[in-house]
Design an enzyme around this catalytic site. Sequence first.
Site, PDB file in Angstrom:
ATOM      1  N   GLY A   9       0.817  -1.216   0.000  1.00  0.00           N
ATOM      2  CA  GLY A   9       0.000   0.000   0.000  1.00  0.00           C
ATOM      3  C   GLY A   9       0.851   1.266   0.000  1.00  0.00           C
ATOM      4  N   GLN A  78       3.336  -6.387  -6.287  1.00  0.00           N
ATOM      5  CA  GLN A  78       2.044  -5.940  -6.803  1.00  0.00           C
ATOM      6  C   GLN A  78       2.297  -4.570  -7.431  1.00  0.00           C
ATOM      7  OE1 GLN A  78      -0.818  -4.453  -4.044  1.00  0.00           O
ATOM      8  NE2 GLN A  78      -2.575  -5.103  -5.240  1.00  0.00           N
ATOM      9  N   GLY A  83      -6.236  -3.723  -4.921  1.00  0.00           N
ATOM     10  CA  GLY A  83      -7.049  -4.286  -3.837  1.00  0.00           C
ATOM     11  C   GLY A  83      -6.322  -5.378  -3.085  1.00  0.00           C
ATOM     12  N   THR A  84      -6.905  -5.745  -1.945  1.00  0.00           N
ATOM     13  CA  THR A  84      -6.224  -6.685  -1.052  1.00  0.00           C
ATOM     14  C   THR A  84      -6.212  -8.123  -1.614  1.00  0.00           C
ATOM     15  OG1 THR A  84      -8.300  -6.636   0.172  1.00  0.00           O
ATOM     16  CG2 THR A  84      -6.458  -5.425   1.112  1.00  0.00           C
ATOM     17  N   GLY A 135     -16.051  -3.981   8.304  1.00  0.00           N
ATOM     18  CA  GLY A 135     -16.677  -5.233   7.873  1.00  0.00           C
ATOM     19  C   GLY A 135     -17.115  -5.946   9.142  1.00  0.00           C
ATOM     20  N   ASN A 160     -13.919  -7.182  11.295  1.00  0.00           N
ATOM     21  CA  ASN A 160     -12.781  -7.746  10.574  1.00  0.00           C
ATOM     22  C   ASN A 160     -11.561  -6.833  10.718  1.00  0.00           C
ATOM     23  OD1 ASN A 160     -11.219  -9.113   8.690  1.00  0.00           O
ATOM     24  ND2 ASN A 160     -12.190  -8.096   6.937  1.00  0.00           N
ATOM     25  N   HIS A 309      16.536  24.193  19.658  1.00  0.00           N
ATOM     26  CA  HIS A 309      16.526  25.171  20.759  1.00  0.00           C
ATOM     27  C   HIS A 309      15.124  25.633  21.113  1.00  0.00           C
ATOM     28  CE1 HIS A 309      20.469  26.027  18.785  1.00  0.00           C
ATOM     29  NE2 HIS A 309      19.733  26.190  17.713  1.00  0.00           N
TER      30      HIS A 309
HETATM   31  P1  TTP Z   1      -5.245   0.153   2.998  1.00  0.00           P
HETATM   32  O1  TTP Z   1      -4.934   0.717   4.347  1.00  0.00           O
HETATM   33  O2  TTP Z   1      -6.651   0.079   2.576  1.00  0.00           O
HETATM   34  O3  TTP Z   1      -4.417   0.918   1.896  1.00  0.00           O
HETATM   35  P2  TTP Z   1      -3.036   1.662   1.973  1.00  0.00           P
HETATM   36  O4  TTP Z   1      -2.088   0.975   2.877  1.00  0.00           O
HETATM   37  O5  TTP Z   1      -2.565   1.873   0.574  1.00  0.00           O
HETATM   38  O6  TTP Z   1      -3.373   3.052   2.655  1.00  0.00           O
HETATM   39  P3  TTP Z   1      -4.219   4.306   2.103  1.00  0.00           P
HETATM   40  O7  TTP Z   1      -5.651   3.881   2.069  1.00  0.00           O
HETATM   41  O8  TTP Z   1      -3.930   5.347   3.137  1.00  0.00           O
HETATM   42  O9  TTP Z   1      -3.672   4.697   0.759  1.00  0.00           O
HETATM   43  O10 TTP Z   1      -4.653  -1.320   2.868  1.00  0.00           O
HETATM   44  C1  TTP Z   1      -4.798  -2.348   3.808  1.00  0.00           C
HETATM   45  C2  TTP Z   1      -3.600  -3.257   3.718  1.00  0.00           C
HETATM   46  O11 TTP Z   1      -3.488  -3.884   2.453  1.00  0.00           O
HETATM   47  C3  TTP Z   1      -2.320  -2.517   3.903  1.00  0.00           C
HETATM   48  O12 TTP Z   1      -1.475  -3.385   4.610  1.00  0.00           O
HETATM   49  C4  TTP Z   1      -1.811  -2.300   2.491  1.00  0.00           C
HETATM   50  C5  TTP Z   1      -2.325  -3.497   1.769  1.00  0.00           C
HETATM   51  N1  TTP Z   1      -2.690  -3.295   0.369  1.00  0.00           N
HETATM   52  C6  TTP Z   1      -1.898  -3.835  -0.612  1.00  0.00           C
HETATM   53  O13 TTP Z   1      -0.850  -4.450  -0.319  1.00  0.00           O
HETATM   54  N2  TTP Z   1      -2.282  -3.698  -1.916  1.00  0.00           N
HETATM   55  C7  TTP Z   1      -3.430  -3.055  -2.274  1.00  0.00           C
HETATM   56  O14 TTP Z   1      -3.755  -2.988  -3.476  1.00  0.00           O
HETATM   57  C8  TTP Z   1      -4.232  -2.473  -1.241  1.00  0.00           C
HETATM   58  C9  TTP Z   1      -5.494  -1.722  -1.580  1.00  0.00           C
HETATM   59  C10 TTP Z   1      -3.829  -2.626   0.056  1.00  0.00           C
END
Ligand code: TTP
Length: 394
Positions: A9, A78, A83-84, A135, A160, A309
């Site tokens: 992220g 990635q 997305g996650t 969630g 979640n 200071h």
């Molecule tokens: P988020 O906190 O939703 O995303 P982010 O870390 O990019 O932060 P921001 O919303 O401030 O831009 O992500 C949840 C977790 O998932 C976090 O550990 C980062 C990871 N993540 C990825 O690795 N790839 C992705 O495409 C997304 C959306 C998240």
Amino acid sequence: MHAVILAAGEGTRMRPLTESIPKPMLPVADRPLVAHTADAAVAAGADRLVFVVGYEADRVRDHFGESYRGVPVAYATQDQQLGTAHAAAAAREHLDDDFVVLNGDDLYDEDALAALFERCPSVGAYTVDDPRPYGVFSIDDGQVTDIVEKPEDPPSSRVNVGAYHFPAEAADWLIEVDRSDRGEYEITDVLARVIATHDVSAVPVRRWLGVGRPWELLEANEWKLAELDRHVDGEVHERAELRGSIVVEVGATVDAGVVVEGPALIRSGADVGPNAYVRGATHIGKNAHVGNGVELKNTVVMQETNVPHLSYVGDSVLGERVNLGAGTQVANLRHDGEPVETTVKSERVSTGRRKFGVVAGPDAKTAINTSLNAGVVLSAGATTTPGESVLRDR
Ligand code: TTP
């Protein structure tokens, strides 16, 4: 058990701090944020860590290398943050059995992760007062029967927190999800499929913190600094006073007349004093300098930053290489006692904290006698003029 740690992220809500450091590498006590997740995974019995990296990937790779605390480390890239589920899918080639997926920017209590690793499938469930922004799980006799995103009428108070133990077949499901309404491939859609086909245990998470916004970095430091065992390996003047739980790393210096009240961490190469007052929970990063007549309270001072200071800085986050001119003062409280607001992604939001100071991006520099109002964000490289009262972001 392989643990996939999502660390690709960008951390846009954490800007400007993430302009020089990716969010997973922001300092939390004596290690980067994501190292706390990695440590908890290793303690829970992970036999391989797979970091999914993207934004500023090299910072993560350089820190963890090929083996971490005796556990082999792999990386999956990635390129676009879609997305996650998309992030976890990047790690598929490393998966051959059931696997754990953890957000790299969340802190969990270690017992919860140990229980998560033991039970498959399972998911971390944390109890909150207001579940509506999360969630939310429906839970029957310890089993998760449903998950609903941001419900108006939540089915429970258990939410979640981005910790999943998936069965082996879910590795393929990571690439079978459709884009959600917000245009992302979401791991919660994979979880929904696991819930529909398996008995999924809800593992109670006693303590959790999602670190997405600057004040949550303060809260993360409050949590993890309090867990450090006192040790003083640096050079401390005989007329300095260290009270409570304090770590002074090797190569750090604490000069005469300094009073430090823990929890506090003074990292290697940092130099504090003479005559400074450091109150907990404060993190003074590597090679930082805190000089004469400076009071710091509940503040993160990142590496190479100078407060040389006559300044007061409370409840604030100072990014890397910031310099505060002599006499710079930070306000951290409103007269009406209402929570301080600050800026996240161009919007003013409440921090929920009665006390919150400022966020200074990397390389920001204030001139002498600058006053910074509570909630002000200084962008990377911002400057002020002598005697200026900064009421708005710069
Ligand atoms: P988020 O906190 O939703 O995303 P982010 O870390 O990019 O932060 P921001 O919303 O401030 O831009 O992500 C949840 C977790 O998932 C976090 O550990 C980062 C990871 N993540 C990825 O690795 N790839 C992705 O495409 C997304 C959306 C998240």
